[in-house]
Design a protein around this motif. Sequence first.
Motif, mmCIF file in Angstrom:
data_model
loop_
_atom_site.group_PDB
_atom_site.id
_atom_site.type_symbol
_atom_site.label_atom_id
_atom_site.label_comp_id
_atom_site.label_asym_id
_atom_site.label_seq_id
_atom_site.Cartn_x
_atom_site.Cartn_y
_atom_site.Cartn_z
ATOM 1 N N VAL A 169 5.613 -16.408 -4.396
ATOM 2 C CA VAL A 169 6.901 -15.845 -3.970
ATOM 3 C C VAL A 169 7.812 -16.944 -3.441
ATOM 4 C CG1 VAL A 169 8.022 -14.289 -2.334
ATOM 5 C CG2 VAL A 169 5.946 -13.563 -3.511
ATOM 6 N N LEU A 185 6.610 -10.734 -7.882
ATOM 7 C CA LEU A 185 6.387 -9.681 -6.890
ATOM 8 C C LEU A 185 5.477 -8.580 -7.442
ATOM 9 C CD1 LEU A 185 9.830 -9.161 -5.108
ATOM 10 C CD2 LEU A 185 7.719 -10.056 -4.118
ATOM 11 N N ALA A 189 2.016 -7.479 -5.792
ATOM 12 C CA ALA A 189 1.672 -6.091 -5.481
ATOM 13 C C ALA A 189 0.298 -5.742 -6.034
ATOM 14 C CB ALA A 189 2.735 -5.149 -6.056
ATOM 15 N N GLU A 203 4.530 -0.975 -1.159
ATOM 16 C CA GLU A 203 5.768 -1.464 -0.558
ATOM 17 C C GLU A 203 6.355 -2.620 -1.365
ATOM 18 O OE1 GLU A 203 7.286 -3.527 3.632
ATOM 19 O OE2 GLU A 203 5.371 -2.467 3.550
ATOM 20 N N ILE A 204 5.523 -3.564 -1.748
ATOM 21 C CA ILE A 204 5.988 -4.712 -2.533
ATOM 22 C C ILE A 204 6.403 -4.265 -3.924
ATOM 23 C CG2 ILE A 204 5.311 -6.901 -3.580
ATOM 24 C CD1 ILE A 204 3.453 -7.311 -1.178
ATOM 25 N N SER A 208 9.941 -4.942 -6.117
ATOM 26 C CA SER A 208 9.986 -5.576 -7.442
ATOM 27 C C SER A 208 10.700 -4.724 -8.454
ATOM 28 C CB SER A 208 8.561 -5.886 -7.939
ATOM 29 O OG SER A 208 7.869 -4.697 -8.269
#
Length: 209
Positions: A169, A185, A189, A203-204, A208
């Motif tokens: 990232v 991302l 995840a 959440e991630i 994305s």
Amino acid sequence: PRSTLFPYTTLFRSVFDRAIAANPASATYFQMMRAEIELEKGNTKTARTGLESLPTGYDPDGAATSTRINLALYERDPPAAEKILVVSNLEELVGGTGSLLPRSWFQALIARAQGNAQKAREAFAAAREKTEAKLRDHPDDGILVAQLGLIDAGLQRKQEAIAEGLRAVELRPISSDAVDGAAVLSNVAMIYAWVGDVDLAIEIGRVSC
């Protein structure tokens, strides 16, 4: 791994239509890419129809093969995925990020889906070796670092996997690269999902998309 095209479905459809209009010879390629998009949206029937309508033998850099493998895995049919991979003689196949992935990566995914932990570990280990070799030449390639993180997650190397995901990232932030950053991302995840942190993975994943 999810395609980098997933967050940009509408945009890419428009781009595909314009590209085909400008160059009809590209229609087959974009037909394949549309099948990938439909698969990532969860439209497995539409994806299958698109793939089955491709000309026999059409498989640029293994992209059609990798999409067919993913389709079989989405449909929870690892034996079919295994047969698809066996037919291909390529040692690397283009994955959803647009980069070449070692054959062993797909072998690992299939073995994992089959519940064959030993075979999956062996294939993940082989994929790790090949990915590390590429990283020696391209140490700041965020896509490769994220891929290594996924492999380590598959090997249950939790701390290494998370560290590699965070490093990826940093190397390819979505703020500076909307396409590859989203792909990184998405892989991060998946890393969190594979190591057991499902809430953070969700959440991630939302970011994305």
